[in-house]
Scaffold this active site. Structure first.
Site: not given
Ligand code: PLP
Length: 795
Positions: A346, A534-535
């Site tokens: 990942h 996102k994180r």
């Molecule tokens: C989809 C999702 C992520 C992943 O988001 P990215 O933009 O791909 O890092 C993280 N947290 C939640 C709650 C999500 O639904």
């Protein structure tokens, strides 16, 4: 009980009285939620049993998806939808004076994960069941999922999450299926009937107790299983204080990702990993033996997938069972193991590649360590035969080196398939990060571009858009998401555009209401909703976004003629508790928000919102309301991203770098329907290979950059004193590892394009429709079909 509305109402009322010993009018929303949940579980129990019986009778090969995270979110709404009983339930409840939506809101998210990796596991389970594939999840039933985030004075505060505080209606505890897991102790080696035999003794035993949750497919009777393991004390050892033993045991399934900055924390994390693996494989093997007796053909009937390296101890654990319990020879055991296990990588961020110190690994898992040593020695011997004298290569590829066990190396050597999660990521693995392994095992490497379940992220999260799509192209897309491509012919259809605009506006109004309730800030519903959720991580570059917002603010302040389309920037992000730099960026976003939102001179043309506690249920409210999707990671760093796909599917336009799955989105929608900016992965990697770039030149030569970077430290944010100095230093003193200043001008240009394009409503709506039309490829149904066919060989 769900086919007829009247019958549903009667059953619901009766069940509620029986479960809670009170009349309906005395019941709480929580009572109603639990009653409904129990009814659903009972309703599907027959199919749950039959699914397992069917798999058994047909001798179907089963896949087990092992993951340290499952970010499920709420289950009531998606279960009702998948079962096709939502309307009956909604109508029935309405006649009883209850809003189904209110009941859904009391469910606490099952937040047993951090972000993308855990959500991927949850989307995969939904697709496996919906495609009638025999695939099950195995994870840990953490008592506390990812922390709850509060924002206090702009700073992140973490509170322990408590998803089990009202119980969990979806789970069934199966005490009779508990598995013993052994830690510590000694290993003795002796000869028996002419072969070496090992005995692991003086161990500390932990009971792994499974809790099964049904995974209900869409419009099918298939109900698969997510098995989550909870750690309980086994027989109490005499040599240890009972209370200490109980505490240490229960700690194993207490928290997701306990702090591992000290050795105690590292031991706990490694314990969690082995606990998951030993419990899962223990139960898989027990089940298998009941059916087939010996394990000679195990790999023909079972596939075990490890989601990232956390469950990679599955490799030595399966070897241990085959060698020590089955009495097989090494070669046969190795053949079975390496034909059973497959692995997904990942990330290529080196700090995220797991390495365990031997001094922690060996005492905790002595027999497993011996097996890893043997795997390593045999592998190094093979390497020596292939590359005689090439010590450097062997040292770099070894599983154990310099006092560390390298989990990614173990994963590659002990599995038959290694996949990346987007094309560019798989290429980087093959030609850079894992180059030597690719040279040695070229046949193992493959790509499986991530996906998301369009059922949760479109059908459930955005029923209005779903209806609009169905009115235009019929219902086929629900089962075959790639049929969404039919929408392309409506891209320039004015009537369709107008309806799409209405749907988007409806969701923007709803989100605006939510924002007002949560933050007290009133946002302009007709402004551009520009979203980054996102994180929080340096490589995802929320900093680039916020520096650009500061620049827009400066322009609005300095130039009264500066014309910009009103914009609402929305953020949601949790930072890891120990990641202090990321927390400062959260504070910076909030400081900018405070300054901008309270400035009357700005006159509402710019607003900045930080929504606290980003999680699946909040995400479902955000994606349908987004106009712009921020996917601005430093090229080469984001393995895939899945948030980008959820935005696209809901008609948002991406502003992004050529990174992860953005590249494959671009392949589908083309440059006319996406805003691409910044360095390419190749350029970034070239800079890294040549010692980085000179960020201070960009600081000196670009007045916009100069101004915003100075504002981090010159008192522009009076409440934050010197809090942003480390951010300033990261950009200048430490040479801007993530190329924020390098990409600033390109990003600002792209953002200007966004604003200009949005003014042309027809053009924007056309782009939006093209994005939705092309999003079918990013359904996890497509991803899972590829895994099923190319990796698992399941049907
Ligand atoms: C989809 C999702 C992520 C992943 O988001 P990215 O933009 O791909 O890092 C993280 N947290 C939640 C709650 C999500 O639904």
């Amino acid at each position: 009980m769900f086919t007829d509305k009247e019958e549903f109402k009667q059953t619901f009322l009766k069940r509620l009285e029986m479960m809670y010993g009170k009349r309906f009018w005395e019941s709480t929303v929580l009572d109603q939620y639990n009653t409904l949940g129990h009814m659903i579980r009972e309703y599907i129990s027959k199919h749950w049993i039959q699914t397992n019986e069917r798999y058994r009778a047909e001798h179907k090969k089963q896949v087990y998806y092992l993951s340290i995270e499952f970010l499920l979110g709420r289950l009531l709404g998606s279960n009702l939808m998948n079962l096709g009983i939502r309307d009956v339930v909604e109508q029935g409840l309405k006649e009883l004076g209850i809003e189904l939506a209110h009941i859904e809101e009391v469910e606490i998210d099952a937040g047993l994960g951090n972000g993308g990796l855990g959500r991927l596991a949850a989307c995969f389970l939904d697709s496996l069941a919906s495609l009638d594939l025999p695939g099950h999840g195995q994870g840990i039933r953490y008592k506390h999922g990812l922390f709850d985030q509060k924002i206090v004075n702009g700073y992140q505060v973490e509170l322990p999450e408590q998803w089990l505080r009202h119980g969990n209606v979806w789970e069934v505890k199966k005490e009779d299926l508990a598995v013993e897991v052994n830690f510590w102790g000694k290993v003795e080696c002796y000869e028996q009937d002419g072969r070496l035999t090992f005995r692991h003794y003086d161990v500390e035993k932990v009971m792994a107790v499974p809790y099964d949750m049904p995974v209900i497919g869409y419009d099918t009777t298939t109900v698969n299983t997510l098995r989550l393991w909870s750690a309980e004390p086994a027989k109490f050892p005499l040599h240890k204080h009972v209370m200490q033993y109980k505490r240490e045991t229960e700690a194993i399934s207490e928290f997701l990702y306990p702090d591992d900055t000290n050795d105690e924390g590292k031991i706990l994390r490694l314990k969690q990993q082995y606990f998951l693996v030993a419990a899962s494989i223990g139960s898989i093997v027990r089940d298998y033996r009941q059916r087939y007796g010996h394990l000679q053909h195990f790999h023909r009937h079972v596939a075990i997938h490890v989601n990232d390296t956390h469950p990679v101890l599955a490799i030595p654990e399966l070897m241990r069972i085959l060698l020590d319990e089955e009495g097989m020879g090494w070669d046969e055991a190795w053949h079975i193991t390496t034909n059973t296990i497959s692995y997904t990588n990942h990330t290529t961020l080196s700090e995220a590649l797991e390495k365990w110190p031997i001094y922690i690994f060996q005492p905790l898992l002595p027999r497993i360590y011996m097996i890893v040593q043997e795997i390593n020695e045999r592998f190094c011997r093979d390497l020596w035969n292939r590359y005689p004298g090439d010590w450097k290569r062997i040292e770099e590829m070894a599983i154990i080196a310099h006092g560390l066990v390298k989990m990614a190396h173990l994963a590659i050597v002990g599995s038959y398939s290694v996949n990346g999660v987007a094309k560019i990521h798989s290429e980087i693995l093959k030609h850079r990060e894992m180059k030597l392994f690719y040279e040695y095992f070229p046949e193992k490497f493959n790509n499986k571009t991530n996906g998301i379940t369009h059922r949760r992220w479109l059908l459930k999260a955005n029923p209005e858009l779903s209806s609009l799509i169905t009115e235009a192209i019929g219902t086929e897309w629900i089962k075959q998401p790639e049929q969404l491509i039919q929408l392309k012919k409506y891209a320039t259809d004015h009537a369709f555009q107008e309806q799409l605009e209405k749907v988007k506006h409806h969701h923007k109004q709803q989100l605006a209401t939510y924002i007002y309730e949560k933050t007290g800030v009133a946002v302009d519903e007709s402004s551009i909703f520009d979203v980054q959720v996102k994180r929080l991580h340096a490589y995802k570059r929320q900093l680039l976004n916020v520096l650009h917002i500061m620049h827009l603010y400066n322009r609005l302040k300095e130039d009264e003629h500066f014309d910009m389309y009103p914009r609402t920037f929305i953020f949601g992000a949790k930072a890891s508790p120990g990641y202090h730099y990321a927390k400062r960026i959260i504070k910076l976003i909030n400081s900018v928000a405070q300054k901008v939102n309270s400035d009357e001179q700005i006159n509402g043309r710019l607003k900045v919102i930080f929504l606290e506690n980003y999680r699946v249920s909040l995400a479902e409210k955000i994606f349908p309301a987004a106009d712009v999707s921020e996917q601005i990671s430093t090229a080469s760093k984001e393995a895939s991203g899945t948030g980008n796909m959820k935005f696209m599917m809901n008609g948002a336009i991406t502003i992004g770098t050529l990174d992860g799955a953005n590249i494959e989105i671009l392949e589908r929608v083309g440059h006319d329907n996406m805003f691409i900016f910044g360095l390419t992965a190749e350029e970034v990697l070239h800079y890294y290979a040549n010692g980085g770039y000179h960020s201070y030149e960009y600081y000196h030569h670009d007045q916009r950059i100069h101004q915003v970077v100075n504002q981090l430290v010159n008192g522009f944010f009076p409440d934050a004193y010197d809090h942003f100095e480390p951010i300033y230093d990261s950009l200048l003193a430490h040479n801007d590892q993530y190329f924020v200043l390098r990409d600033f001008a390109s990003y600002a240009d792209a953002q200007q394009q966004v604003g200009a394009t949005y003014k042309n409503r027809q053009k924007w709506l056309e782009m939006s429709i093209v994005n939705i039309a092309c999003s079918g490829y990013f359904s996890s149904d497509r991803t899972i079909e590829e895994y099923a066919q190319d990796i698992w060989n399941i049907h």
